[in-house]
Design a protein around this motif. Structure first.
Motif, PDB file in Angstrom:
ATOM      1  N   ILE A   9      83.337  29.564 -14.415  1.00 35.31           N
ATOM      2  CA  ILE A   9      83.269  27.960 -14.030  1.00 35.31           C
ATOM      3  C   ILE A   9      82.809  27.136 -15.026  1.00 35.31           C
ATOM      4  CG2 ILE A   9      81.730  26.463 -12.523  1.00 35.31           C
ATOM      5  CD1 ILE A   9      81.078  28.798 -10.668  1.00 35.31           C
ATOM      6  N   ILE A  32      84.979  20.796 -10.921  1.00 38.48           N
ATOM      7  CA  ILE A  32      84.812  21.888 -11.615  1.00 38.48           C
ATOM      8  C   ILE A  32      86.198  22.338 -12.025  1.00 38.48           C
ATOM      9  CG2 ILE A  32      82.305  22.752 -11.052  1.00 38.48           C
ATOM     10  CD1 ILE A  32      84.003  24.776  -9.504  1.00 38.48           C
ATOM     11  N   LEU A  34      88.103  26.205 -13.239  1.00 36.81           N
ATOM     12  CA  LEU A  34      88.013  27.595 -13.451  1.00 36.81           C
ATOM     13  C   LEU A  34      88.807  28.184 -14.559  1.00 36.81           C
ATOM     14  CD1 LEU A  34      87.844  28.693  -9.697  1.00 36.81           C
ATOM     15  CD2 LEU A  34      85.930  27.860 -11.110  1.00 36.81           C
ATOM     16  N   ILE A  46      82.236  26.599  -5.156  1.00 35.71           N
ATOM     17  CA  ILE A  46      81.326  27.712  -5.825  1.00 35.71           C
ATOM     18  C   ILE A  46      80.668  28.520  -4.741  1.00 35.71           C
ATOM     19  CG2 ILE A  46      79.425  28.311  -7.258  1.00 35.71           C
ATOM     20  CD1 ILE A  46      80.106  25.775  -8.857  1.00 35.71           C
TER      21      ILE A  46
END
Length: 341
Positions: A9, A32, A34, A46
């Motif tokens: 992350i 976010i 990945l 998440i």
């Protein structure tokens, strides 16, 4: 922090985070990326990521996998009807599609919204608790609906292969539907304005910029598509092109019929071909849709016309997507429909 899928992350750069804050009102809780692959999600992903990776598929399952707005709902209805309602007499056909063919990934995208199924008092939460009193909604309402739906399970996901079980294709069948990226951009933009859980506030050109820069949830588009395309020789994956389905639906339905090893009659296939207007996707819950956009530009279903981007995108945006497509399809063979030489 690493996920079971092996992805790490990574927080966004300030400039990217600022654009997300400006353009996607419901994403202000954070986004976010990945790595590797660059998958782009809202922060609540998440919470559920390892649950998605650990989801247990069955040999009888059919997984409908797509990048958003690539003909997902159409494909779900076709497959669910073939396998559960070939004579059009199944009373469950009146249930919302998300109940009949649950979206595996919906919990994270709805997390924190007015319709958050993990939050007591929302219709989805309360309905789930009433139907499944021994289950905890915080473990994922849609994850559990996918688990509990009747066999053969027809499950939907916008998640790519690399974020799901590595044994997926060895376990069940996957139908991957894809669509011209220019039409995807137009449809996804409308969808993102329509749904309150996204609430996109920018212009169409702003959305195209996010699309080609891989800063839309479930992207990058080309990585998503190529993960499936590179598995196309596997006997348990069937790749459909939206444009082929529009041009010759019976031929494509017969191909799906063969892939699923079904034994429907000619009459049942013809019933499958009959025109059905079905807006019963999420039920009648007004917590989900922006009524101003709904009344102005239409709802979840619109024309679905191939090439409608010509009426919706500027020449500059069309050129931007074409250049992006050309760059990302250089390594793909000529049988790939959207390759630009």
């Amino acid at each position: 922090m690493s996920l079971k899928s092996g992805h790490r992350i990574v927080p966004l750069l300030f400039e990217e985070a600022e654009k997300q804050y400006q353009h996607f009102h419901r994403y202000r809780t954070g986004t976010i990326r990945l790595d590797p692959d660059g998958w782009f999600f809202t922060t609540p992903f998440i919470i559920f990521a390892d649950k998605y990776y650990d989801f247990k598929f069955k040999p009888s399952d059919v997984l409908i996998m797509t990048y958003p707005k690539s003909g997902t709902t159409w494909t779900q209805e076709i497959v669910w009807t073939m396998m559960h309602n070939p004579n059009f007499n199944n009373p469950k056909a009146t249930l919302p599609l998300l109940v009949r063919s649950p979206p595996l990934h919906f919990d994270f995208i709805m997390y924190g919204s007015a319709a958050d199924p993990t939050a007591p008092g929302t219709s989805l939460h309360d309905t789930f608790v009433q139907a499944h009193p021994n289950r905890n909604p915080k473990d994922g309402v849609f994850l559990q609906l996918a688990e509990l739906t009747e066999d053969p399970r027809i499950i939907k996901t916008h998640l790519p292969f690399s974020l799901l079980s590595p044994s997926l294709l060895e376990t069940c069948k996957v139908i991957y539907m894809t669509r011209d990226p220019k039409d995807v951009a137009v449809s996804y933009c409308h969808h993102s304005k329509l749904l309150k859980m996204i609430n996109f506030l920018g212009s169409t050109s702003d959305f195209v910029e996010h699309f080609v820069n891989d800063t839309l949830v479930y992207g990058p588009f080309w990585t998503h598509l190529k993960e499936a395309w590179n598995k196309r020789s596997h006997p348990n994956i069937h790749i459909c092109f939206y444009e082929d389905m529009k041009a010759n639906p019976k031929e494509e339905i017969l191909r799906i019929h063969k892939f699923l090893d079904l034994d429907l009659t000619e009459s049942q296939i013809n019933k499958e071909m009959s025109k059905r207007e079905d807006d019963n996707i999420m039920g009648s819950d007004n917590e989900i849709m922006n009524t101003k956009i709904l009344n102005k530009d239409g709802g979840f279903f619109r024309k679905g016309v191939t090439g409608d981007y010509k009426n919706k995108l500027s020449e500059e945006d069309i050129q931007k997507i074409n250049e992006w497509t050309k760059e990302n399809t250089r390594d793909m063979d000529d049988e790939f429909k959207y390759k630009i030489k």
